[in-house]
Scaffold this motif. Structure first.
Motif, mmCIF file in Angstrom:
data_model
loop_
_atom_site.group_PDB
_atom_site.id
_atom_site.type_symbol
_atom_site.label_atom_id
_atom_site.label_comp_id
_atom_site.label_asym_id
_atom_site.label_seq_id
_atom_site.Cartn_x
_atom_site.Cartn_y
_atom_site.Cartn_z
ATOM 1 N N GLU A 1 -0.338 13.265 -6.748
ATOM 2 C CA GLU A 1 -1.254 12.843 -7.805
ATOM 3 C C GLU A 1 -0.521 12.378 -9.054
ATOM 4 O O GLU A 1 -0.998 11.492 -9.774
ATOM 5 C CB GLU A 1 -2.210 13.985 -8.152
ATOM 6 N N ASP A 2 0.630 12.964 -9.327
ATOM 7 C CA ASP A 2 1.348 12.609 -10.556
ATOM 8 C C ASP A 2 2.025 11.248 -10.462
ATOM 9 O O ASP A 2 1.934 10.429 -11.377
ATOM 10 C CB ASP A 2 2.388 13.678 -10.876
ATOM 11 N N SER A 3 2.706 10.994 -9.368
ATOM 12 C CA SER A 3 3.455 9.741 -9.235
ATOM 13 C C SER A 3 2.636 8.626 -8.605
ATOM 14 O O SER A 3 2.944 7.448 -8.778
ATOM 15 C CB SER A 3 4.706 9.980 -8.384
ATOM 16 N N GLY A 4 1.610 8.998 -7.852
ATOM 17 C CA GLY A 4 0.857 7.998 -7.099
ATOM 18 C C GLY A 4 1.553 7.575 -5.821
ATOM 19 O O GLY A 4 1.023 6.763 -5.063
ATOM 20 N N GLY A 5 2.761 8.103 -5.581
ATOM 21 C CA GLY A 5 3.500 7.775 -4.367
ATOM 22 C C GLY A 5 3.301 8.824 -3.292
ATOM 23 O O GLY A 5 2.593 9.820 -3.475
ATOM 24 N N TYR A 6 3.945 8.594 -2.156
ATOM 25 C CA TYR A 6 3.757 9.461 -0.988
ATOM 26 C C TYR A 6 4.979 10.327 -0.747
ATOM 27 O O TYR A 6 6.121 9.899 -0.930
ATOM 28 C CB TYR A 6 3.447 8.611 0.236
ATOM 29 N N ARG A 7 4.713 11.567 -0.310
ATOM 30 C CA ARG A 7 5.759 12.516 0.043
ATOM 31 C C ARG A 7 5.467 13.069 1.436
ATOM 32 O O ARG A 7 5.190 14.253 1.613
ATOM 33 C CB ARG A 7 5.848 13.629 -1.008
ATOM 34 N N ARG A 8 5.507 12.160 2.377
ATOM 35 C CA ARG A 8 5.224 12.512 3.768
ATOM 36 C C ARG A 8 6.556 12.768 4.483
ATOM 37 O O ARG A 8 7.064 11.924 5.211
ATOM 38 C CB ARG A 8 4.477 11.364 4.453
ATOM 39 N N TYR A 9 7.119 13.940 4.261
ATOM 40 C CA TYR A 9 8.420 14.267 4.829
ATOM 41 C C TYR A 9 8.250 14.895 6.216
ATOM 42 O O TYR A 9 7.238 15.536 6.505
ATOM 43 C CB TYR A 9 9.182 15.217 3.912
ATOM 44 N N ALA A 10 9.274 14.736 7.036
ATOM 45 C CA ALA A 10 9.201 15.188 8.427
ATOM 46 C C ALA A 10 8.936 16.688 8.528
ATOM 47 O O ALA A 10 9.541 17.492 7.820
ATOM 48 C CB ALA A 10 10.516 14.851 9.133
ATOM 49 N N TRP A 11 8.024 17.032 9.410
ATOM 50 C CA TRP A 11 7.730 18.424 9.767
ATOM 51 C C TRP A 11 7.258 19.252 8.572
ATOM 52 O O TRP A 11 7.575 20.431 8.448
ATOM 53 C CB TRP A 11 8.932 19.067 10.449
ATOM 54 N N ILE B 1 8.470 -5.538 -3.738
ATOM 55 C CA ILE B 1 8.747 -4.141 -4.057
ATOM 56 C C ILE B 1 8.459 -3.260 -2.842
ATOM 57 O O ILE B 1 7.429 -3.413 -2.185
ATOM 58 C CB ILE B 1 7.905 -3.676 -5.261
ATOM 59 N N SER B 2 9.372 -2.339 -2.557
ATOM 60 C CA SER B 2 9.184 -1.385 -1.470
ATOM 61 C C SER B 2 9.826 -0.065 -1.849
ATOM 62 O O SER B 2 10.578 0.017 -2.817
ATOM 63 C CB SER B 2 9.789 -1.930 -0.175
ATOM 64 N N HIS B 3 9.507 0.980 -1.080
ATOM 65 C CA HIS B 3 9.973 2.336 -1.402
ATOM 66 C C HIS B 3 9.533 2.718 -2.812
ATOM 67 O O HIS B 3 10.267 3.370 -3.558
ATOM 68 C CB HIS B 3 11.491 2.464 -1.254
ATOM 69 N N SER B 4 8.327 2.341 -3.165
ATOM 70 C CA SER B 4 7.781 2.567 -4.499
ATOM 71 C C SER B 4 6.263 2.547 -4.402
ATOM 72 O O SER B 4 5.700 1.856 -3.549
ATOM 73 C CB SER B 4 8.253 1.468 -5.456
ATOM 74 N N PRO B 5 5.569 3.294 -5.273
ATOM 75 C CA PRO B 5 4.101 3.221 -5.268
ATOM 76 C C PRO B 5 3.570 1.814 -5.514
ATOM 77 O O PRO B 5 2.411 1.526 -5.179
ATOM 78 C CB PRO B 5 3.704 4.171 -6.412
ATOM 79 N N ALA B 6 4.400 0.930 -6.083
ATOM 80 C CA ALA B 6 3.963 -0.446 -6.354
ATOM 81 C C ALA B 6 4.012 -1.339 -5.114
ATOM 82 O O ALA B 6 3.605 -2.505 -5.180
ATOM 83 C CB ALA B 6 4.817 -1.059 -7.460
ATOM 84 N N GLU B 7 4.496 -0.823 -4.012
ATOM 85 C CA GLU B 7 4.536 -1.592 -2.760
ATOM 86 C C GLU B 7 3.130 -2.080 -2.408
ATOM 87 O O GLU B 7 2.151 -1.341 -2.541
ATOM 88 C CB GLU B 7 5.060 -0.659 -1.672
ATOM 89 N N HIS B 8 3.039 -3.333 -1.923
ATOM 90 C CA HIS B 8 1.694 -3.892 -1.732
ATOM 91 C C HIS B 8 1.713 -5.031 -0.716
ATOM 92 O O HIS B 8 2.722 -5.718 -0.547
ATOM 93 C CB HIS B 8 1.154 -4.427 -3.067
ATOM 94 N N ALA B 9 0.598 -5.189 -0.049
ATOM 95 C CA ALA B 9 0.325 -6.378 0.760
ATOM 96 C C ALA B 9 -1.154 -6.683 0.613
ATOM 97 O O ALA B 9 -1.992 -5.767 0.632
ATOM 98 C CB ALA B 9 0.685 -6.140 2.225
ATOM 99 N N ASP B 10 -1.490 -7.952 0.442
ATOM 100 C CA ASP B 10 -2.892 -8.336 0.265
ATOM 101 C C ASP B 10 -3.678 -8.122 1.550
ATOM 102 O O ASP B 10 -3.147 -8.258 2.657
ATOM 103 C CB ASP B 10 -2.986 -9.800 -0.152
ATOM 104 N N GLU B 11 -4.960 -7.828 1.386
ATOM 105 C CA GLU B 11 -5.808 -7.541 2.552
ATOM 106 C C GLU B 11 -5.845 -8.723 3.517
ATOM 107 O O GLU B 11 -5.809 -8.541 4.738
ATOM 108 C CB GLU B 11 -7.219 -7.178 2.089
ATOM 109 N N ASN B 12 -5.909 -9.938 3.001
ATOM 110 C CA ASN B 12 -5.952 -11.105 3.884
ATOM 111 C C ASN B 12 -4.662 -11.238 4.692
ATOM 112 O O ASN B 12 -4.688 -11.628 5.870
ATOM 113 C CB ASN B 12 -6.197 -12.383 3.073
ATOM 114 N N ASP B 13 -3.537 -10.925 4.064
ATOM 115 C CA ASP B 13 -2.265 -10.986 4.789
ATOM 116 C C ASP B 13 -2.182 -9.883 5.835
ATOM 117 O O ASP B 13 -1.649 -10.094 6.934
ATOM 118 C CB ASP B 13 -1.092 -10.872 3.812
ATOM 119 N N CYS B 14 -2.701 -8.711 5.497
ATOM 120 C CA CYS B 14 -2.730 -7.624 6.483
ATOM 121 C C CYS B 14 -3.587 -8.020 7.682
ATOM 122 O O CYS B 14 -3.226 -7.753 8.838
ATOM 123 C CB CYS B 14 -3.265 -6.346 5.850
ATOM 124 N N ALA B 15 -4.716 -8.661 7.412
ATOM 125 C CA ALA B 15 -5.573 -9.126 8.505
ATOM 126 C C ALA B 15 -4.866 -10.183 9.343
ATOM 127 O O ALA B 15 -4.980 -10.194 10.579
ATOM 128 C CB ALA B 15 -6.879 -9.681 7.941
#
Length: 404
Positions: A12-22, A374-388
């Motif tokens: 919640e503080d950084s807006g980024g993800y901390r999905r570490y293994a196990w 930008i990658s490895h950062s909460p600012a990482e992004h791809a537009d919905e149309n590009d994802c589609a």
């Protein structure tokens, strides 16, 4: 799918993800993967190394077409690196069913474990183990910052670490692996294309620099009397930038540990981790050698001892031309695309499970445009149309490989 996955492991503080293994966040992501697979009638299994597989068709049959990516993250990472490939794989299967495609080969969607290496310091642990590129003994020695070993972490998460090891029989049954990934750069943004094909992964590695000096009082020790390893570390960080810039490569000190880590104490140890990557092996060797030489010269002048350890290394990986060209032809001729020009082919400095598997399995990658790079950062992004567009491209590829 994206909305359901988005809250898992988010800080919640950084807006980024901390999905570490196990960890608990990893367990939640694995549960999400299983739920998505079962909702589509796929058979789910977790292999001996903790990688998840969701199967349509006979998993023991030869020539399977496999797609997927990973769900773990770097510290405070973005939402797209890894998860976009997994979500897009399920969405591509939905699209193929909408088209009424008839599968003539088994299809699997994967979630490879511990791709980022954020917890144990080694990237692509799940795929390295499966491909035999990480020995069981070396895997057992992996420890996190709290001293917990990989087997202990796996066992705490409910997975048996006793079965860790190569999985050649499974890999031998795979006819092709295609990983979709958000681009971690701006090449597609500069060409104006929503989707691209990977040509190669740059050689890259991680080196640990241990600078050992003498702990002392920050307020009473004369500057001339200090053996301060922080100064040598700082000079080495600057040297990394200089060497990389001269060679047209990249070099980054992104992690540091300090002892005793007190505001009013001169450090006794500064440990920094270097990540360096280049378009070819000779250039990478030159950059790392230049950084180490600069570090040793400054250490000698300031009375600091230095040890350098290469913790991981991946040589240049060129994806096979046959599968890459086949995918390019499938996308260029697809009726689902509104252009007839070739799909751009681009190299990348980022490592992936696809790169690890390429030594054992015909492998290819698709990239989806990242408008900022930008990658490895909460600012990482791809537009919905590009994802589609990425989902459509992946569906076209899977249809061409598994349904004809």
């Amino acid at each position: 799918m994206w909305r359901e996955l988005a809250p898992l492991g988010r800080n919640e503080d950084s807006g980024g993800y901390r999905r570490y293994a196990w960890t608990a966040a990893d367990t939640d992501c694995r549960a999400w993967f299983r739920a998505q697979a079962e909702a589509r009638g796929l058979a789910v299994e977790t292999d001996r190394n903790g990688n998840q597989w969701a199967w349509l068709g006979d998993p023991l049959a030869a020539g399977a077409v496999v797609t997927g990516s990973h769900l773990d993250s770097v510290p405070d990472g973005g939402a797209f690196d890894g998860p976009l490939g997994v979500v897009s794989s399920f969405a591509a299967l939905d699209e193929l069913r909408r088209r009424g495609a008839e599968f003539v080969r088994p299809l699997a969607i994967t979630n490879f474990g511990d791709e980022e290496g954020a917890r144990f310091g080694l990237a692509c642990v799940g795929s390295r183990l499966a491909a035999g590129q990480l020995t069981v003994e070396a895997a057992h020695r992996l420890r996190d910052a709290d001293g917990i070993t990989l087997p202990q972490a796996m066992e705490a998460a409910g997975h048996d670490p006793g079965a860790l090891g190569p999985d050649p029989e499974r890999l031998a049954r795979i006819g092709a692996f295609v990983e979709l990934h958000v681009e971690q750069g701006r090449a597609l943004d500069l060409t104006g294309d929503p989707v691209g094909i990977a040509s190669a992964i740059w050689p890259h590695g991680r080196w640990r620099f241990d600078f050992r000096g003498e702990a002392n009082h920050a307020g009473t020790t004369r500057l001339a009397d200090r053996r301060d390893p922080m100064l040598t570390y700082a000079e080495t960080v600057l040297a990394a930038r200089r060497e990389a810039e001269l060679a047209g490569a990249v070099a980054t000190f992104g992690k540091v540990a300090v002892e005793p880590n007190g505001v009013n104490a001169i450090p006794s140890l500064v440990r920094g981790w270097l990540d360096s990557r280049a378009a070819d092996q000779d250039t990478l060797d030159t950059v790392v050698a230049g950084i180490e030489q600069a570090a040793r010269e400054h250490a000698a002048r300031t009375g600091v001892d230095l040890d350098v350890v290469r913790e991981s290394f991946t040589p240049e990986i060129a994806f096979g031309h046959a599968l890459r060209d086949e995918i390019g032809a499938l996308l260029k001729g697809s009726a689902n695309r509104d252009t007839g020009h070739d799909i751009p082919v681009l190299g990348t400095g980022a490592g992936h499970d696809a790169g690890i598997l390429s030594a054992s399995v015909p492998t290819a990658m698709l990239f989806v445009r990242n408008p900022t790079g930008i990658s490895h950062s909460p600012a990482e992004h791809a537009d919905e149309n590009d994802c589609a567009a990425g989902v459509t491209a992946l569906a076209d590829v899977l249809e061409g490989l598994a349904c004809r």
